[in-house]
Design a protein around this motif. Structure first.
Motif: not given
Length: 446
Positions: A200, A248, A254, A414
């Motif tokens: 990520s 999302q 996260q 993001k």
């Protein structure tokens, strides 16, 4: 294990520098005419996991004991000093005759005369034994400049049987498409456990998404001749949407505390599925052995469910002979023994790896097919047959290009940018790299 991918990327990034240094050296680190007419060669191995050093040492000793024509002087060089030490040796003309080289470093090294051509030095049967989708990894302009040792797929899907069953999903029927993967990620996200983990942040996305870039579009975000960016192809939209939805919707962590290559979040029970490389098998077996019986693996899903499309790139290591070596025949004899000879030698390596790395030779596959340790391994056959078999080579272009595209993925993921804006920015950045680094027309030919 978690530092493995970093070493590969560092090695790839400095390959051109090392090659240039090699051009200026006088070459020759071996000697001949020793006791009994023995030719002495030097072999430098970049430091890897401890079992690898033990394996290399064992078979260097066995090679030396098996004959008197060639003696190998073996040296392990720590990864953090490899670049400096090799550059210094090249400048002094004392570089090793044989060295470990990653696939990504081969084209630049060949362009600058760092590596010797191995055709004619190794028997034809050695090349015939290499798997077709790996053969091109060690060739430039149709000639061989390295002998491959192993491959490590960058992307495999791992998942927990208990959590999958509890979510009403069938662990024996893993997701085949990206849409099905999203459904699994949603259903497996419960309480503090996220549905899955995947890269990520741009530095990890830069290399871990190569296989998925191929899967989405059949190409990477640059033209085949490296003349211009190709990042705005509409087929990339689904790739961006995959990462965007996972992040999302909160189905992946996260703010992950570790990088993509580290399997700890899965091993510690923080996620129900994991996208990770084959090396994660080794980490799970070593650090989280209790998780093995509850873990299943599958190829990472394809954008449209076509299992013949690649979802992983294949990183890995080779042995090369220095272009300035005066002992090329002796060096090749050692490589032939270690990597291209008796399949039992490399079969032993893969056994020592815990089957977290994969063979490049069909004869070694056959040897492992009769090895109880290999046939009883819960992961090896699936990864070998369904992931390695469709894997593509890691790109040889500068990582700056991969990072530009990965930055676009992270930005969309993001919510910092929409897809058209992000891909335009990536395209502009890639074109700048092409211009600044004079890449146009320099793409290696297999």
């Amino acid at each position: 294990m978690r530092h493995r991918r970093l070493r590969i990327l560092v090695a790839s990034a400095v390959a051109a520098t090392l090659a240039l240094a090699g051009c200026g050296s006088s070459g020759n680190s071996g000697s001949s005419g020793g006791k009994g007419g023995t030719t002495e060669i030097t072999f430098w191995q970049q430091q890897f996991e401890p079992y690898q050093q033990k394996w290399f040492k064992t078979y260097v000793d066995k090679f030396n004991a098996s004959q008197t024509a060639v003696k190998v002087k073996y040296q392990v060089v720590p990864g953090d000093t490899w670049t400096q030490k090799l550059k210094a040796a090249q400048a002094a003309g004392t570089q090793p005759d044989v060295a470990t080289t990653n696939y990504g470093g081969i084209p630049a090294g060949v362009a600058n005369g760092q590596f010797a051509e191995l055709d004619g030095l190794l028997p034809g049967k050695a090349w015939d034994d290499i798997k077709p989708n790996v053969s091109g990894f060690v060739k430039v302009d149709g000639k061989h400049y390295a002998y491959p040792m192993l491959v490590e797929p960058s992307t495999v899907l791992y998942y927990r049987k208990d959590l999958v069953t509890a979510a009403g999903l069938d662990p024996n029927s893993p997701p085949k498409t990206w849409d099905e993967l999203l459904t699994w990620a949603q259903k497996l996200t419960k309480g503090t456990v996220k549905g899955m983990s995947i890269a990520s942040v741009a530095p990890d996305l830069g290399w871990s998404s190569w296989g998925l870039q191929y899967n989405a579009c059949g190409h990477l975000p640059i033209n085949d001749d490296w003349s211009a960016a190709n990042a705005k192809d509409p087929c990339y939209a689904k790739l961006f949407q995959l990462y965007q939805t996972l992040f999302q919707k909160g189905w992946i962590p996260q703010q992950p505390k570790v990088g993509y290559a580290d399997a700890s979040p899965y091993g510690q029970g923080q996620v129900a599925m994991m996208a990770d490389g084959s090396w994660a098998v080794g980490q799970l077996k070593q650090s989280f052995p209790a998780m093995i019986k509850n873990t299943m693996v599958a190829p990472f899903p394809s954008v449209d469910g076509d299992p013949s499309k690649p979802t992983a790139t294949l990183g890995g290591w080779t042995l090369t002979v220095d272009g300035k070596s005066k002992q090329k025949e002796a060096a090749a004899k050692f490589i032939d023994y270690l990597l291209a000879g008796d399949p039992a030698i490399m079969a032993d390596f893969f056994r020592q790896s815990g089957f977290s790395k994969y063979t490049v030779r069909t004869s070694v596959d056959k040897a492992l097919a009769s090895d109880p340790a290999a046939t009883s391994d819960p992961f090896m056959k699936i990864i070998s047959d369904k992931v390695v078999a469709t894997g593509k080579a890691e790109p040889a272009y500068p990582f700056d290009i991969s990072l530009a595209f990965a930055t676009a993925i992270e930005s969309v993921m993001k919510g910092k940018s929409d897809i058209p804006s992000a891909t335009q920015k990536a395209s502009d950045a890639i074109d700048r790299v092409i211009k600044q680094q004079h890449l146009k027309g320099t793409a290696p030919k297999g």
